[in-house]
Design a protein around this motif. Structure first.
Motif, PDB file in Angstrom:
ATOM      1  N   ARG A 263       0.887  -1.169   0.000  1.00 40.50           N
ATOM      2  CA  ARG A 263       0.000   0.000   0.000  1.00 40.50           C
ATOM      3  C   ARG A 263       0.919   1.211   0.000  1.00 40.50           C
ATOM      4  N   PRO A 264       1.190   1.791  -1.176  1.00 35.33           N
ATOM      5  CA  PRO A 264       2.238   2.817  -1.267  1.00 35.33           C
ATOM      6  C   PRO A 264       1.868   4.144  -0.637  1.00 35.33           C
ATOM      7  N   GLY A 265       0.558   4.391  -0.436  1.00 36.54           N
ATOM      8  CA  GLY A 265       0.153   5.668   0.124  1.00 36.54           C
ATOM      9  C   GLY A 265       0.224   6.773  -0.907  1.00 36.54           C
ATOM     10  N   PRO A 266       0.048   8.019  -0.482  1.00 39.62           N
ATOM     11  CA  PRO A 266       0.021   9.141  -1.425  1.00 39.62           C
ATOM     12  C   PRO A 266       1.305   9.243  -2.229  1.00 39.62           C
ATOM     13  N   THR A 267       1.177   9.643  -3.479  1.00 37.23           N
ATOM     14  CA  THR A 267       2.360   9.806  -4.324  1.00 37.23           C
ATOM     15  C   THR A 267       2.870  11.250  -4.224  1.00 37.23           C
ATOM     16  N   VAL A 288       9.963   2.223  -1.253  1.00 38.87           N
ATOM     17  CA  VAL A 288       9.577   1.323  -2.341  1.00 38.87           C
ATOM     18  C   VAL A 288      10.684   0.310  -2.632  1.00 38.87           C
ATOM     19  N   ASP A 289      11.920   0.779  -2.710  1.00 40.98           N
ATOM     20  CA  ASP A 289      13.035  -0.129  -3.005  1.00 40.98           C
ATOM     21  C   ASP A 289      13.199  -1.175  -1.906  1.00 40.98           C
ATOM     22  N   ARG A 290      13.071  -0.745  -0.645  1.00 41.15           N
ATOM     23  CA  ARG A 290      13.184  -1.691   0.461  1.00 41.15           C
ATOM     24  C   ARG A 290      12.052  -2.717   0.431  1.00 41.15           C
ATOM     25  N   ALA A 291      10.847  -2.249   0.098  1.00 42.50           N
ATOM     26  CA  ALA A 291       9.690  -3.142   0.051  1.00 42.50           C
ATOM     27  C   ALA A 291       9.887  -4.229  -0.996  1.00 42.50           C
ATOM     28  N   PHE A 292      10.286  -3.859  -2.190  1.00 42.76           N
ATOM     29  CA  PHE A 292      10.450  -4.859  -3.240  1.00 42.76           C
ATOM     30  C   PHE A 292      11.626  -5.789  -2.951  1.00 42.76           C
ATOM     31  N   ALA A 293      12.682  -5.251  -2.388  1.00 39.97           N
ATOM     32  CA  ALA A 293      13.807  -6.116  -2.015  1.00 39.97           C
ATOM     33  C   ALA A 293      13.357  -7.154  -0.988  1.00 39.97           C
ATOM     34  N   ASP A 294      12.562  -6.733  -0.021  1.00 36.43           N
ATOM     35  CA  ASP A 294      12.056  -7.668   0.981  1.00 36.43           C
ATOM     36  C   ASP A 294      11.120  -8.701   0.349  1.00 36.43           C
ATOM     37  N   PHE A 295      10.287  -8.259  -0.586  1.00 35.70           N
ATOM     38  CA  PHE A 295       9.382  -9.194  -1.258  1.00 35.70           C
ATOM     39  C   PHE A 295      10.180 -10.273  -1.997  1.00 35.70           C
ATOM     40  N   LEU A 296      11.207  -9.848  -2.701  1.00 39.64           N
ATOM     41  CA  LEU A 296      12.015 -10.803  -3.457  1.00 39.64           C
ATOM     42  C   LEU A 296      12.752 -11.756  -2.515  1.00 39.64           C
ATOM     43  N   SER A 318       4.886   7.649  -8.430  1.00 40.73           N
ATOM     44  CA  SER A 318       4.272   6.403  -8.900  1.00 40.73           C
ATOM     45  C   SER A 318       5.134   5.693  -9.933  1.00 40.73           C
ATOM     46  N   ASP A 319       5.886   6.422 -10.734  1.00 43.98           N
ATOM     47  CA  ASP A 319       6.773   5.784 -11.715  1.00 43.98           C
ATOM     48  C   ASP A 319       7.808   4.883 -11.040  1.00 43.98           C
ATOM     49  N   LEU A 320       8.201   5.250  -9.820  1.00 42.42           N
ATOM     50  CA  LEU A 320       9.178   4.446  -9.091  1.00 42.42           C
ATOM     51  C   LEU A 320       8.621   3.064  -8.749  1.00 42.42           C
ATOM     52  N   VAL A 321       7.320   3.000  -8.482  1.00 45.08           N
ATOM     53  CA  VAL A 321       6.680   1.720  -8.181  1.00 45.08           C
ATOM     54  C   VAL A 321       6.570   0.884  -9.451  1.00 45.08           C
ATOM     55  N   LEU A 322       6.033   1.479 -10.508  1.00 44.76           N
ATOM     56  CA  LEU A 322       5.809   0.743 -11.751  1.00 44.76           C
ATOM     57  C   LEU A 322       7.109   0.236 -12.360  1.00 44.76           C
ATOM     58  N   PRO A 382       5.543  17.690 -23.882  1.00 48.59           N
ATOM     59  CA  PRO A 382       6.086  16.331 -23.992  1.00 48.59           C
ATOM     60  C   PRO A 382       6.273  15.662 -22.638  1.00 48.59           C
ATOM     61  N   ILE A 383       5.827  14.439 -22.561  1.00 45.57           N
ATOM     62  CA  ILE A 383       6.028  13.606 -21.372  1.00 45.57           C
ATOM     63  C   ILE A 383       6.920  12.440 -21.783  1.00 45.57           C
ATOM     64  N   PRO A 384       8.138  12.367 -21.283  1.00 45.57           N
ATOM     65  CA  PRO A 384       9.066  11.313 -21.720  1.00 45.57           C
ATOM     66  C   PRO A 384       8.667   9.935 -21.210  1.00 45.57           C
ATOM     67  N   MET A 385       9.114   8.912 -21.908  1.00 42.42           N
ATOM     68  CA  MET A 385       8.904   7.546 -21.474  1.00 42.42           C
ATOM     69  C   MET A 385       9.795   7.244 -20.265  1.00 42.42           C
ATOM     70  N   VAL A 386       9.315   6.324 -19.436  1.00 43.28           N
ATOM     71  CA  VAL A 386      10.067   5.875 -18.262  1.00 43.28           C
ATOM     72  C   VAL A 386      10.505   4.438 -18.508  1.00 43.28           C
ATOM     73  N   ASP A 387      11.778   4.158 -18.305  1.00 41.27           N
ATOM     74  CA  ASP A 387      12.294   2.804 -18.526  1.00 41.27           C
ATOM     75  C   ASP A 387      12.093   1.937 -17.293  1.00 41.27           C
ATOM     76  N   PRO A 388      11.853   0.641 -17.494  1.00 46.87           N
ATOM     77  CA  PRO A 388      11.872  -0.278 -16.338  1.00 46.87           C
ATOM     78  C   PRO A 388      13.226  -0.205 -15.656  1.00 46.87           C
ATOM     79  N   ARG A 389      13.253  -0.461 -14.373  1.00 51.09           N
ATOM     80  CA  ARG A 389      14.520  -0.391 -13.654  1.00 51.09           C
ATOM     81  C   ARG A 389      15.450  -1.498 -14.131  1.00 51.09           C
TER      82      ARG A 389
END
Length: 506
Positions: A263-267, A288-296, A318-322, A382-389
């Motif tokens: 539950r990321p909460g407000p962006t 977010v980074d800590r959460a995903f590292a723990d999930f993995l 939100s882009d950081l989560v996606l 213009p809104i640039p594309m965001v790359d996957p991490r």
């Protein structure tokens, strides 16, 4: 360029979000302090001049004032309302008068928030209000929480009328008070703003005469008292517990059987002390980074991303989560078009004068874009594309929970997840729109000082669909009228996640 777009809402207060979909923060949180004096009066001449400036300013600055209401109809309303300005008004009356004009356009991000300040001051001073919380479904109103003290009323009862006024008429009255794009959005706004709606129409009353219906039974009448904030809190404390989803909480945990929950909460930065630091995503990124590292590390195979009751913020969060699970480059919109005006240029320039404003950020980029454009023209921003991490990533299945109170950038986030195929959406349709008139700016009326919010941009969801509706879930899970603390929607979602195992992966 680091794109930080407050996609739908106005600028955020330090602990307040004016959410997209038009849910007024002062309505949603009763008792908010107000600096406007309800006792001050404004002359008829000042009202007439500011009313003319309001209409002229909206025609210049609003991306499309006549998108949902014709110019001819708006002209007729202006003439009719202008004829009403024959005497002085209190500030509360004046704000409500101007907001009635704003609401006529049926665009949530065109509004005057001062219209709710008087109610906030009234409640802060101990003013009495309606004692029932309500749940609205398909333009029907149900009791969600009974704080009246009457044993005749039970949660789940349907309200048929209040003080002899039918529910259908209350919806019609709400549409003149609240700026909303669709009836579904209006109903969602009414849920949180119902007490203000009744107070705005009926004033300070001792009680309310209700007609209710339980199931298919016959209607029955009951009178309930109006209660002060203190008395209402005490009365509600004795009611059965219900689910309370925090709009500020950030939570990451394993739910068992390989299912992770985020539950990321407000962006935006909830702890911010200034407007600029509200968009410092350093702490959020670490979470977010800590959460995903723990999930993995825990061997998670599925992720439930809970976006319910989320007020939104901006895409730099939100882009950081996606990016942790995106399978290809993405962006939250297929088109972001801005109408250039003197009002928008001035509002943007004011942000650039803030000492801690980022000179390389979005406001500076917009200033450069406006400098080369004629007022009245629409420009593509213009809104640039965001790359996957790169490096370690989450490659399991993703399921996102949404509901009618998923607002603002959360709606853009959900649309991105759906349109790029990054996640399966579950829950109920958002009331805030996926393609919308948004990215609010403001201008002030010179005599009353009222701040007018308006959408400067037209933002189209990633797949290009311009339909005026929210994000619909791939798997519908209805939110119960009586939502117990066991979180029945999440329970259903988890059952579906586990049942889907063995199907084809993304």
């Amino acid at each position: 360029m680091d794109v930080r777009i407050k996609t739908f809402g106005a600028a955020m207060g330090l602990a307040v979000v004016v959410a997209a979909g038009g849910v007024d923060a002062a309505v949603a949180r009763e008792g908010q302090a107000t600096t406007a004096s309800a006792e001050a009066t404004i002359s008829a001449e000042a009202m007439r001049q500011d009313f003319a400036d309001l209409y002229a300013g909206l025609k210049q600055a609003h991306y499309d004032l006549f998108a949902r209401t014709s110019r001819a109809d708006y002209d007729r309303l202006f003439a009719a309302m202008n004829a009403e300005l024959t005497g002085p008004m209190s500030r509360a009356e004046a704000a409500a008068f101007f907001q009635r004009f704003m609401a006529y356009g049926h665009i949530a991000h065109a509004r005057i928030d001062a219209a709710s300040e008087a109610y906030g001051a009234y409640r802060q001073a101990g003013g009495r209000a309606f004692p029932l919380d309500v749940h609205i479904r398909d333009e029907r109103i149900f009791v969600a929480l009974n704080g009246s003290g009457s044993a005749l009323i039970a949660p789940g009862d349907e309200i048929v009328s209040i003080n002899g006024i039918s529910v259908a008429d209350w919806f019609a009255r709400a549409s003149t008070l609240m700026s909303a794009d669709t009836p579904y959005m209006l109903g969602t706004m009414m849920e949180s703003g119902f007490r203000r709606l009744l107070w705005s129409d009926l004033g300070d009353v001792a009680g309310f005469d209700l007609v209710l219906r339980r199931g298919d039974g016959a209607p029955f009448a009951v009178t309930v008292p109006a209660l002060s904030p203190t008395d209402l809190t005490a009365a509600q404390a004795g009611q059965p517990p219900r689910l309370e989803l925090s709009w500020t909480a950030r939570e990451a945990r394993m739910l068992g059987d390989g299912v992770a929950y985020l539950r990321p909460g407000p962006t935006y930065n909830v702890e911010a002390q200034t407007e600029a630091t509200a968009y410092d995503n350093t702490t959020f990124k670490a979470f977010v980074d800590r959460a995903f590292a723990d999930f993995l590390d825990a061997g998670a195979t599925d992720l439930v991303l809970d976006l319910r009751d989320n007020p939104g913020g901006d895409n730099s969060f939100s882009d950081l989560v996606l990016a942790w699970f995106a399978t290809r480059p993405f962006r939250f919109t297929s088109s972001f078009t801005i109408r250039v005006s003197a009002q928008t240029t001035a509002s943007n320039a004011a942000r650039l004068t803030v000492a801690d404003n980022d000179p390389t950020g979005i406001s500076a980029a917009m200033a450069r874009a406006y400098a080369g454009a004629m007022p009245g023209t629409a420009i593509d921003f213009p809104i640039p594309m965001v790359d996957p991490r790169t490096g370690r990533r989450f490659t399991g299945k993703v399921y996102a929970l949404i509901n009618r109170r998923s607002y603002s950038n959360t709606v853009a986030m959900a649309a991105t997840l759906q349109d790029y195929g990054f996640a399966t959406l579950m829950g109920e349709e958002t009331s805030d729109l996926a393609t919308t008139y948004g990215a609010m700016e403001t201008f002030a009326l010179p005599r009353t000082g009222f701040v007018v919010g308006y959408p400067k941009a037209f933002i189209v969801r990633p797949d290009g669909d311009r339909t005026a509706r929210g994000v619909a879930p791939d798997v519908a899970i209805e939110t119960p009228i009586l939502e117990g603390p066991n979180d029945p929607v999440l329970e259903q979602a988890l059952a579906r996640v586990k049942a889907s195992r063995g199907s084809a992966t993304r």
